[in-house]
Motif scaffolding. Sequence first.
Motif, short mmCIF file in Angstrom:
data_model
loop_
_atom_site.label_atom_id
_atom_site.label_comp_id
_atom_site.label_asym_id
_atom_site.label_seq_id
_atom_site.Cartn_x
_atom_site.Cartn_y
_atom_site.Cartn_z
N CYS A 187 -7.26 0.17 -6.71
CA CYS A 187 -6.06 0.41 -5.90
C CYS A 187 -4.82 0.40 -6.82
O CYS A 187 -4.54 -0.61 -7.44
CB CYS A 187 -5.92 -0.66 -4.83
N THR A 230 -2.47 6.00 -1.16
CA THR A 230 -3.08 6.94 -2.12
C THR A 230 -4.49 7.34 -1.70
O THR A 230 -5.03 8.31 -2.20
CB THR A 230 -3.20 6.29 -3.51
N ALA A 231 -5.11 6.52 -0.85
CA ALA A 231 -6.48 6.75 -0.37
C ALA A 231 -7.53 6.58 -1.47
O ALA A 231 -8.67 6.99 -1.29
CB ALA A 231 -6.63 8.11 0.30
N CYS A 252 0.84 -1.21 0.00
CA CYS A 252 0.00 0.00 0.00
C CYS A 252 0.87 1.25 0.00
O CYS A 252 1.87 1.32 0.69
CB CYS A 252 -0.89 -0.01 1.24
N CYS A 262 -8.86 3.84 -2.31
CA CYS A 262 -9.83 2.90 -1.75
C CYS A 262 -10.82 3.63 -0.85
O CYS A 262 -12.01 3.35 -0.86
CB CYS A 262 -9.12 1.79 -0.97
S1 SF4 Z 1 -5.98 2.42 -2.81
FE1 SF4 Z 1 -5.92 2.09 -0.59
S2 SF4 Z 1 -4.87 0.14 -0.33
FE2 SF4 Z 1 -4.44 0.86 -2.39
S3 SF4 Z 1 -2.51 1.96 -2.24
FE3 SF4 Z 1 -4.13 3.45 -2.04
S4 SF4 Z 1 -4.47 3.60 0.18
FE4 SF4 Z 1 -3.32 1.72 -0.17
#
Ligand code: SF4
Lengths: 67, 414
Positions: free
Chosen positions: A60, A19-20, A16, A22
């Motif tokens: 993600c 990036t947020a 992870c 999700c």
């Molecule tokens: S989408 Fe969520 S799980 Fe994937 S890298 Fe970003 S913060 Fe991490």
Amino acid sequence: MKKNNTFNLKVDVEICQGTAYCVRVAPKLFKVGQNSTAEVTKADPGQEFEELIIEAATLCPTRAITY
Amino acid sequence: METIRDLIPPPHIEGIKHFVDFASVDEILRSKNFRQGSHQESQPFFGDSLLTIDQDAHFERRRLQAPLFRKEALEYYEHKELLPLIESALQECKETRNESGEVRADLCALVRTMLARISAVTTGIDGVDSQERTDAFRTYIEQLGTGATVEWSTEDHSTVISRILKIREGFVDEFYNPSVARRLDLINKFRSGDLSEDDLPRDLLTLMYLHWNDDWDDELPLREATLYLVASSQTTTHAIPHLMIHLHEWFEEHPEDYEKRFDREFLKRAGHEAIRLHLPSPALLRIALKDVTLSNGVEISEGERVACLFTPANRDEKVFGADARKFNPYRDTANAKPWGFAFGGGEHTCIGRTLVTGLSARTDNDDGTDGTLVNIAHALFRAGIQLDPNDLPTYTELSHHDAYGRFPIILKDL
Ligand code: SF4
Ligand code: HEM
């Protein structure tokens, strides 16, 4: 998928990158924690979350989410 | 043979602050205080494509494109498209059998053919079939790639841009327009109920025209397609020769492992090592959105461009161990991604990564996919790949970058 038909939702914190993305698609399921990586906020989500879980896992950028 | 070389920093990053250790590169790629810094001048080719947009626009575009990389889509693509394409490219090699019954080929050319066809399928370009059409298509992608990296060109940049834009017209007439026309027709049939969604092609262009956004300009799908074609073909083409030479040397040094040439888990780990060690692009640039002080104390001013050098960062002994400079398919990378920064990091992390490395099992009860590297390596071993001891691979002289130019092989079991 666990025996009781709930998802074994997990974030691999080594992958992870915080990036947020999700959190933006599924704020009921994830948050970005203290160490800037995502955390699952809802233990054992049920079938009703299936589409959301798949969308978050596919979106993600690092594919850190498994279920 | 020397198969692992140090990075010679490319001339275009001279004078730019650059970072070579894993921790700083990681911090920059994750940080929300930086935006994409590459492809400033290559707007006619890549402008407003996924790679060059940031923040909300990037999130929305990535969300739109993500279905192309869903588990089912990856499985479909691997079984219905990738495996038949690899097989047919190998079968075509049989036509070159010489008088002594040997099939000889150049791995660089073979892989370029395979990847041209594979990238055409994922992007949505039809008619990349015969060798002649594949060669024409491949040449277009290479030229478009030159346009997309015009920043690094030693020629006058505006001359390069106008030359490649002219060449692009040929690509549009020959390949792009007919492919778009077919997709628009299929989408119309789907909309009028004559076709089910499952019967639509699963590719970028279909997806974009199916979910058209009125804020887009008419040429955006062309630039997005250019990104997909360049990003998918040249990167994987770069990786395979490195993977095969490392495996060749590994089996020479560890003959007991030779039987593992068909072991997909072993090949997967070998693939990760090859891309960790050999990056298709030596540096990634980012621009600071405000004044930033990194954890190591380095100060970066708002608007400053910085370069992340993946080759040294991916050989950082603190992360990959004392033998980080070496190829080792048994490496324990429990604390990092096994490919390091090969696919970048943060929001812009390569969207195609799962096509290349496969998707490890997402759920508790399925197997995932193996990806292009494993499938191509596996097929080459099935075809009995051997190096010619009298004509060993050589690096390209066309660039100082870490790529093979000639890679003669014998496919003894074809
Ligand atoms: S989408 Fe969520 S799980 Fe994937 S890298 Fe970003 S913060 Fe991490
Ligand atoms: C060995 C193979 C590959 C390597 C090493 C690789 C590497 C990379 C890297 C380093 C980036 C990040 C660039 C940046 O942040 O500036 C990237 C982005 C990208 N890659 Fe790949 N790539 C590979 C294969 C593919 C494939 C097969 C596709 C096919 C779809 C693809 C499509 C893309 C796209 C569209 C982006 C932009 C993503 C974004 O900005 O959100 N790549 N790739």
